[in-house]
Design a protein around this motif. Sequence first.
Motif, PDB file in Angstrom:
ATOM      1  N   UNK A   1      12.861  29.374  31.897  1.00  0.00           N
ATOM      2  CA  UNK A   1      12.242  30.329  31.511  1.00  0.00           C
ATOM      3  C   UNK A   1      10.916  29.691  30.777  1.00  0.00           C
ATOM      4  N   UNK A   2      11.206  28.664  30.176  1.00  0.00           N
ATOM      5  CA  UNK A   2       9.823  28.041  29.461  1.00  0.00           C
ATOM      6  C   UNK A   2       8.726  27.561  30.243  1.00  0.00           C
ATOM      7  N   UNK A   3       8.984  27.623  31.542  1.00  0.00           N
ATOM      8  CA  UNK A   3       7.669  27.427  32.291  1.00  0.00           C
ATOM      9  C   UNK A   3       6.784  28.491  32.164  1.00  0.00           C
ATOM     10  N   UNK A   4       7.416  29.693  31.707  1.00  0.00           N
ATOM     11  CA  UNK A   4       6.144  30.879  31.593  1.00  0.00           C
ATOM     12  C   UNK A   4       5.711  30.944  30.202  1.00  0.00           C
ATOM     13  N   UNK A   5       6.039  30.006  29.352  1.00  0.00           N
ATOM     14  CA  UNK A   5       5.750  29.913  27.874  1.00  0.00           C
ATOM     15  C   UNK A   5       4.945  28.742  27.725  1.00  0.00           C
ATOM     16  N   UNK A   6       4.025  28.999  26.632  1.00  0.00           N
ATOM     17  CA  UNK A   6       2.975  28.052  26.009  1.00  0.00           C
ATOM     18  C   UNK A   6       3.496  27.155  24.808  1.00  0.00           C
ATOM     19  N   UNK A   7       4.496  27.836  24.006  1.00  0.00           N
ATOM     20  CA  UNK A   7       5.230  27.075  22.844  1.00  0.00           C
ATOM     21  C   UNK A   7       6.523  27.824  22.941  1.00  0.00           C
ATOM     22  N   UNK A   8       7.558  27.068  22.314  1.00  0.00           N
ATOM     23  CA  UNK A   8       8.931  27.504  22.295  1.00  0.00           C
ATOM     24  C   UNK A   8       9.342  27.510  20.771  1.00  0.00           C
ATOM     25  N   UNK A   9      10.013  28.490  20.256  1.00  0.00           N
ATOM     26  CA  UNK A   9      10.647  28.628  19.113  1.00  0.00           C
ATOM     27  C   UNK A   9      12.074  28.688  19.008  1.00  0.00           C
ATOM     28  N   UNK A  10      12.796  27.828  18.310  1.00  0.00           N
ATOM     29  CA  UNK A  10      14.222  27.739  18.335  1.00  0.00           C
ATOM     30  C   UNK A  10      14.844  28.406  17.110  1.00  0.00           C
ATOM     31  N   UNK A  11      15.946  29.261  16.912  1.00  0.00           N
ATOM     32  CA  UNK A  11      16.292  30.046  15.752  1.00  0.00           C
ATOM     33  C   UNK A  11      17.743  29.253  15.798  1.00  0.00           C
ATOM     34  N   UNK A  12      17.793  28.505  14.586  1.00  0.00           N
ATOM     35  CA  UNK A  12      18.798  27.647  14.610  1.00  0.00           C
ATOM     36  C   UNK A  12      19.763  27.948  13.165  1.00  0.00           C
ATOM     37  N   UNK A  13      21.304  27.848  13.616  1.00  0.00           N
ATOM     38  CA  UNK A  13      22.327  27.910  12.480  1.00  0.00           C
ATOM     39  C   UNK A  13      23.140  26.908  12.966  1.00  0.00           C
ATOM     40  N   UNK A  14      24.140  26.547  12.039  1.00  0.00           N
ATOM     41  CA  UNK A  14      25.338  25.791  12.078  1.00  0.00           C
ATOM     42  C   UNK A  14      26.131  26.218  13.264  1.00  0.00           C
ATOM     43  N   UNK A  15      26.906  25.652  14.030  1.00  0.00           N
ATOM     44  CA  UNK A  15      28.055  26.432  14.893  1.00  0.00           C
ATOM     45  C   UNK A  15      29.066  27.153  14.318  1.00  0.00           C
ATOM     46  N   UNK A  16      29.550  26.698  12.992  1.00  0.00           N
ATOM     47  CA  UNK A  16      30.380  27.420  12.316  1.00  0.00           C
ATOM     48  C   UNK A  16      29.900  28.955  12.056  1.00  0.00           C
ATOM     49  N   UNK A  17      28.572  28.951  11.680  1.00  0.00           N
ATOM     50  CA  UNK A  17      27.970  30.257  11.315  1.00  0.00           C
ATOM     51  C   UNK A  17      27.901  31.298  12.647  1.00  0.00           C
ATOM     52  N   UNK A  18      27.495  30.488  13.799  1.00  0.00           N
ATOM     53  CA  UNK A  18      27.572  31.135  15.217  1.00  0.00           C
ATOM     54  C   UNK A  18      29.005  31.679  15.232  1.00  0.00           C
ATOM     55  N   UNK A  19      29.680  31.033  15.185  1.00  0.00           N
ATOM     56  CA  UNK A  19      31.047  31.417  15.351  1.00  0.00           C
ATOM     57  C   UNK A  19      31.728  32.767  14.633  1.00  0.00           C
ATOM     58  N   UNK A  20      31.286  32.531  13.399  1.00  0.00           N
ATOM     59  CA  UNK A  20      31.561  33.710  12.509  1.00  0.00           C
ATOM     60  C   UNK A  20      31.005  34.892  12.715  1.00  0.00           C
TER      61      UNK A  20
END
Length: 209
Positions: free
Chosen positions: A129-148
């Motif tokens: 889907x990035x082919x339709x985007x002009x910029x990309x923004x990643x929201x990031x947290x550590x994997x331990x936080x993702x799990x929690x």
Amino acid sequence: MNASTHKPIKNWVLGLTGGIGCGKSTVSAMFEKLAITVIDADIIARQVVKPHSHGLAAISEHFGAQVLNPNGSLNRAQLREIIFADTAQKTWLNNLLHPLIREKTLTDLHSANSAYVVLVAPLLFENGLEQYCDRTLVIDVPIAVQLERTIARDNTSEQQARSIIAAQMSREDKLNRADDVIDNNRPLAQVATVIQQLHAQYLALPAKK
């Protein structure tokens, strides 16, 4: 960039992504408060399998009544168990849903009228889907936080949460492909400040012709 097989999207698109439990919905809501149109692929994914839709009819025909709730809606928990236990079934489902989601996403992108538009997609890079985007923004947290966060939010097991994370593109790969990154493992007030700064930068970018 936009795919040449589709007519150009009139305003520029920010692709917003991140792994499960990273807080994409929280961040996208902040963009909405800044009067920016947000198109959420997860919401579209639910729309294309709503009762009486072509998507839901195809799913129920393939998997049977076990994936339907008594009211005729999709039993997502049951379907999730099936596809995570069987790669072939997951592939079948993806082959059905991805074109439906892509078509509705493009329709919504073309109709957006804000200064720029945010496309929220957990599988932005994985599904192209990035082919339709002009910029990309990643929201990031550590994997331990993702799990929690995932276990608490979805009332799921740690094993299933780990399986979902493992099925997504790695955190490192997402970060390497991003134009911009927001660290979402901090107070929301700090995150909001960063979004205000990014928003000012995005408004200063040249409008698409």
